[in-house]
Enzyme design. Structure first.
Site, PDB file in Angstrom:
ATOM      1  N   TRP A  68     -43.404  12.143   6.023  1.00 38.01           N
ATOM      2  CA  TRP A  68     -44.177  11.745   5.094  1.00 38.01           C
ATOM      3  C   TRP A  68     -43.962  12.062   3.724  1.00 38.01           C
ATOM      4  CZ3 TRP A  68     -50.220  12.957   5.275  1.00 38.01           C
ATOM      5  CH2 TRP A  68     -51.050  12.278   4.352  1.00 38.01           C
ATOM      6  N   TYR A  81     -46.617   6.022   5.401  1.00 36.84           N
ATOM      7  CA  TYR A  81     -46.075   6.882   4.635  1.00 36.84           C
ATOM      8  C   TYR A  81     -45.189   6.272   3.339  1.00 36.84           C
ATOM      9  CZ  TYR A  81     -47.316   9.969   8.585  1.00 36.84           C
ATOM     10  OH  TYR A  81     -48.209  10.774   9.291  1.00 36.84           O
ATOM     11  N   GLN A  91     -50.594  13.420  19.174  1.00 33.87           N
ATOM     12  CA  GLN A  91     -50.266  14.187  18.158  1.00 33.87           C
ATOM     13  C   GLN A  91     -51.752  14.373  17.592  1.00 33.87           C
ATOM     14  OE1 GLN A  91     -48.587  13.177  13.607  1.00 33.87           O
ATOM     15  NE2 GLN A  91     -47.593  12.163  15.297  1.00 33.87           N
ATOM     16  N   TYR A 148     -49.896  17.961  13.584  1.00 32.14           N
ATOM     17  CA  TYR A 148     -49.356  17.714  12.354  1.00 32.14           C
ATOM     18  C   TYR A 148     -50.041  18.596  11.264  1.00 32.14           C
ATOM     19  CZ  TYR A 148     -53.864  14.696  11.983  1.00 32.14           C
ATOM     20  OH  TYR A 148     -55.120  14.188  11.749  1.00 32.14           O
ATOM     21  N   LEU A 191     -48.454  23.590   8.604  1.00 34.35           N
ATOM     22  CA  LEU A 191     -48.688  24.440   7.389  1.00 34.35           C
ATOM     23  C   LEU A 191     -49.876  24.373   6.573  1.00 34.35           C
ATOM     24  CD1 LEU A 191     -44.797  24.681   6.477  1.00 34.35           C
ATOM     25  CD2 LEU A 191     -46.168  26.552   7.613  1.00 34.35           C
ATOM     26  N   GLN A 229     -36.660  24.968   1.859  1.00 36.78           N
ATOM     27  CA  GLN A 229     -37.783  25.044   2.719  1.00 36.78           C
ATOM     28  C   GLN A 229     -37.707  24.572   4.468  1.00 36.78           C
ATOM     29  OE1 GLN A 229     -41.017  22.533   1.336  1.00 36.78           O
ATOM     30  NE2 GLN A 229     -41.657  23.699  -0.401  1.00 36.78           N
TER      31      GLN A 229
HETATM   32  N1  LIG Z   1     -50.640  11.483  12.620  1.00 42.98           N
HETATM   33  C1  LIG Z   1     -51.311  11.629  11.620  1.00 42.98           C
HETATM   34  O1  LIG Z   1     -52.454  11.344  11.495  1.00 42.98           O
HETATM   35  C2  LIG Z   1     -50.635  12.617  10.687  1.00 42.98           C
HETATM   36  C3  LIG Z   1     -51.462  13.167   9.307  1.00 42.98           C
HETATM   37  C4  LIG Z   1     -50.688  13.915   8.539  1.00 42.98           C
HETATM   38  C5  LIG Z   1     -49.570  14.286   8.808  1.00 42.98           C
HETATM   39  N2  LIG Z   1     -48.695  13.657   9.985  1.00 42.98           N
HETATM   40  C6  LIG Z   1     -47.232  13.901  10.113  1.00 42.98           C
HETATM   41  O2  LIG Z   1     -47.144  15.420   9.851  1.00 42.98           O
HETATM   42  C7  LIG Z   1     -46.089  15.848   8.868  1.00 42.98           C
HETATM   43  C8  LIG Z   1     -46.373  17.270   8.474  1.00 42.98           C
HETATM   44  O3  LIG Z   1     -47.839  17.319   7.869  1.00 42.98           O
HETATM   45  P1  LIG Z   1     -48.134  17.671   6.504  1.00 42.98           P
HETATM   46  O4  LIG Z   1     -47.003  16.971   5.772  1.00 42.98           O
HETATM   47  O5  LIG Z   1     -49.404  16.953   6.326  1.00 42.98           O
HETATM   48  O6  LIG Z   1     -48.447  19.148   6.484  1.00 42.98           O
HETATM   49  P2  LIG Z   1     -47.399  20.275   6.458  1.00 42.98           P
HETATM   50  O7  LIG Z   1     -46.352  19.998   7.166  1.00 42.98           O
HETATM   51  O8  LIG Z   1     -48.494  21.478   6.983  1.00 42.98           O
HETATM   52  O9  LIG Z   1     -46.960  20.645   4.887  1.00 42.98           O
HETATM   53  C9  LIG Z   1     -45.927  20.150   4.246  1.00 42.98           C
HETATM   54  C10 LIG Z   1     -45.981  20.618   2.952  1.00 42.98           C
HETATM   55  O10 LIG Z   1     -45.529  22.447   3.305  1.00 42.98           O
HETATM   56  C11 LIG Z   1     -44.981  22.783   2.108  1.00 42.98           C
HETATM   57  N3  LIG Z   1     -43.767  23.346   2.621  1.00 42.98           N
HETATM   58  C12 LIG Z   1     -43.190  23.374   3.969  1.00 42.98           C
HETATM   59  N4  LIG Z   1     -42.386  24.190   4.210  1.00 42.98           N
HETATM   60  C13 LIG Z   1     -42.477  25.043   3.220  1.00 42.98           C
HETATM   61  C14 LIG Z   1     -41.900  26.287   2.914  1.00 42.98           C
HETATM   62  N5  LIG Z   1     -40.901  26.844   3.654  1.00 42.98           N
HETATM   63  N6  LIG Z   1     -42.044  27.167   2.055  1.00 42.98           N
HETATM   64  C15 LIG Z   1     -43.250  26.719   0.985  1.00 42.98           C
HETATM   65  N7  LIG Z   1     -43.794  25.600   1.049  1.00 42.98           N
HETATM   66  C16 LIG Z   1     -43.402  24.670   2.404  1.00 42.98           C
HETATM   67  C17 LIG Z   1     -44.308  21.772   1.176  1.00 42.98           C
HETATM   68  O11 LIG Z   1     -45.168  21.670  -0.011  1.00 42.98           O
HETATM   69  P3  LIG Z   1     -44.751  21.124  -1.446  1.00 42.98           P
HETATM   70  O12 LIG Z   1     -44.771  19.948  -1.372  1.00 42.98           O
HETATM   71  O13 LIG Z   1     -45.712  21.971  -2.335  1.00 42.98           O
HETATM   72  O14 LIG Z   1     -43.422  21.738  -1.663  1.00 42.98           O
HETATM   73  C18 LIG Z   1     -44.559  20.289   2.252  1.00 42.98           C
HETATM   74  O15 LIG Z   1     -44.633  19.355   1.470  1.00 42.98           O
HETATM   75  C19 LIG Z   1     -46.113  14.810   8.225  1.00 42.98           C
HETATM   76  O16 LIG Z   1     -44.893  14.506   7.394  1.00 42.98           O
HETATM   77  C20 LIG Z   1     -46.473  13.301   9.200  1.00 42.98           C
HETATM   78  O17 LIG Z   1     -45.127  13.112   9.697  1.00 42.98           O
HETATM   79  C21 LIG Z   1     -49.500  13.020  10.726  1.00 42.98           C
END
Ligand SMILES: NC(=O)c1ccc[n+]([C@@H]2O[C@H](COP(=O)([O-])OP(=O)(O)OC[C@H]3O[C@@H](n4cnc5c(N)ncnc54)[C@H](OP(=O)(O)O)[C@@H]3O)[C@@H](O)[C@H]2O)c1
Length: 327
Positions: free
Chosen positions: A21, A56, A175, A215, A218, A297
């Site tokens: 995303w 996305y 998911q 999903y 973090l 990250q």
């Molecule tokens: N099916 C669905 O409806 C749905 C909904 C949401 C997401 N998704 C999928 O799930 C994936 C992940 O979910 P998400 O992006 O919502 O949330 P996430 O993975 O919980 O959070 C991503 C954010 O966490 C931070 N991060 C990651 N690794 C880090 C580290 N080592 N140290 C510090 N900060 C770190 C980054 O923030 P910063 O940008 O601040 O650096 C990154 O943008 C998405 O890419 C997508 O593919 C699916």
């Protein structure tokens, strides 16, 4: 890399996947070159599962992933998990559409953007109450027969809908929103969720032998410990639209994160790795699809594979997070 195998899917999936995303521009702006660098490093680290969706970045994330895989020639080494059924209008107002005609159009568009002739796992992004699951299943059947997709996944679907879909077609993966602080939560960005991840989905995936992709592992960054009461996300950042990341609820979560920080200090491992291992050590969690905004990250998240949370620490953590088990 550690790989996990579930009954319904032949391929072994990397315990750490990558959410794409961030490549779309919805999380501030990441350059395409940086996104491609992240994909290349992820593959070098043994990651084989890449989760993406047309919505996305309004098609951009799929295009960037496709371009990265074309340039590195490693499409056959990866398991693309894309989605369908979430469309938008010229004002970028989204709508669910799981009608047969729309899905059959969408799959071809995704294949073009991803520069491939098949998608490994095709997930229905959100339920569509206006279309029968039987009709949606017909579209998926056609895609499977045409070998445009290999496996079917349901994202954000209720227990009853998953069961009904399984009467028409095999469902290979699910998911849902799942992390240490959102275990059975009933909303995502204010949208009501008709499933409870821990109490229902994890039980079902075990029973059916399906993969589970959690999903927001973090909590969009909250579980890395880097957020404060006044998050100043840039104006383009999707996290501005998450009501849980402001006000009283955020404060409550931050207090729990502070308690987890004490555990992190005691055991000498960072919070992001604790959040990953808490998921990874659950046998019913298959591939954790965190998004990243930098190479650092990604490396730091994969580092969780070098250690395990021991039983004593796990129960200490579970006691800390218990108060939000149903929030
Ligand atoms: N099916 C669905 O409806 C749905 C909904 C949401 C997401 N998704 C999928 O799930 C994936 C992940 O979910 P998400 O992006 O919502 O949330 P996430 O993975 O919980 O959070 C991503 C954010 O966490 C931070 N991060 C990651 N690794 C880090 C580290 N080592 N140290 C510090 N900060 C770190 C980054 O923030 P910063 O940008 O601040 O650096 C990154 O943008 C998405 O890419 C997508 O593919 C699916």
């Amino acid at each position: 890399m550690l790989y996990k195998k579930v009954k319904m899917i032949d391929e072994k999936l990397s315990a750490i996947g990558l959410g794409c995303w961030n490549f779309g521009g919805d999380w501030d702006n990441m350059s395409d070159e940086k996104a491609i660098e992240i994909v290349n490093l992820a593959i070098d680290l043994g990651i084989n599962l890449f989760d993406v969706a047309p919505v996305y970045g309004w098609t951009h994330a799929e295009k960037v992933l496709g371009e990265a895989l074309k340039r590195n020639g490693k499409r056959d080494q990866v398991f693309i998990a894309s989605k369908g059924g979430l469309l938008w209008d010229e004002n970028r107002q989204t709508r669910n559409d799981l009608s047969k005609a729309s899905l059959l159009w969408e799959i071809d568009e995704s294949l073009k953007r991803l520069q491939t002739d098949y998608i490994d796992l095709y997930q229905l992004h959100w339920p569509d109450p206006n279309v029968s699951l039987k009709e949606t299943a017909e579209a998926l059947k056609e895609m499977l027969e045409a070998k445009k997709i290999k496996y079917v996944g349901l994202s954000n679907f209720s227990h009853d809908d998953v069961k009904e879909m399984m009467t028409y077609i095999d469902v290979h993966a699910q998911q849902g929103l799942y992390n240490m602080l959102e275990r059975n939560t009933d909303t995502y960005h204010g949208i009501p969720l008709e499933y409870r991840s821990e109490d229902q989905v994890l039980v079902d995936v075990e029973k059916y032998g399906q993969a589970f992709l959690p999903y927001s592992p973090l909590f969009q960054g909250l579980l890395t410990g880097k957020f404060s009461k006044s998050n100043n996300f840039s104006k383009d950042d999707i996290r501005n639209a998450n009501p849980k990341l402001s006000g009283a609820l955020l404060e409550r979560y931050l207090n729990i994160v502070d308690e987890l920080r004490v555990v992190a200090n005691d055991i000498g491992h960072p919070l992001n790795e604790i959040a990953f291992n808490w998921l990874r050590q659950n046998p019913n969690v298959t591939s954790i699809i965190a998004g990243v905004s930098s190479i650092e990250q990604l490396k730091s998240n994969v580092n969780c594979l070098t250690w395990d949370i021991d039983d004593k620490t796990m129960s200490r953590i579970n006691t800390i997070i218990e108060p939000v088990r149903y929030i």
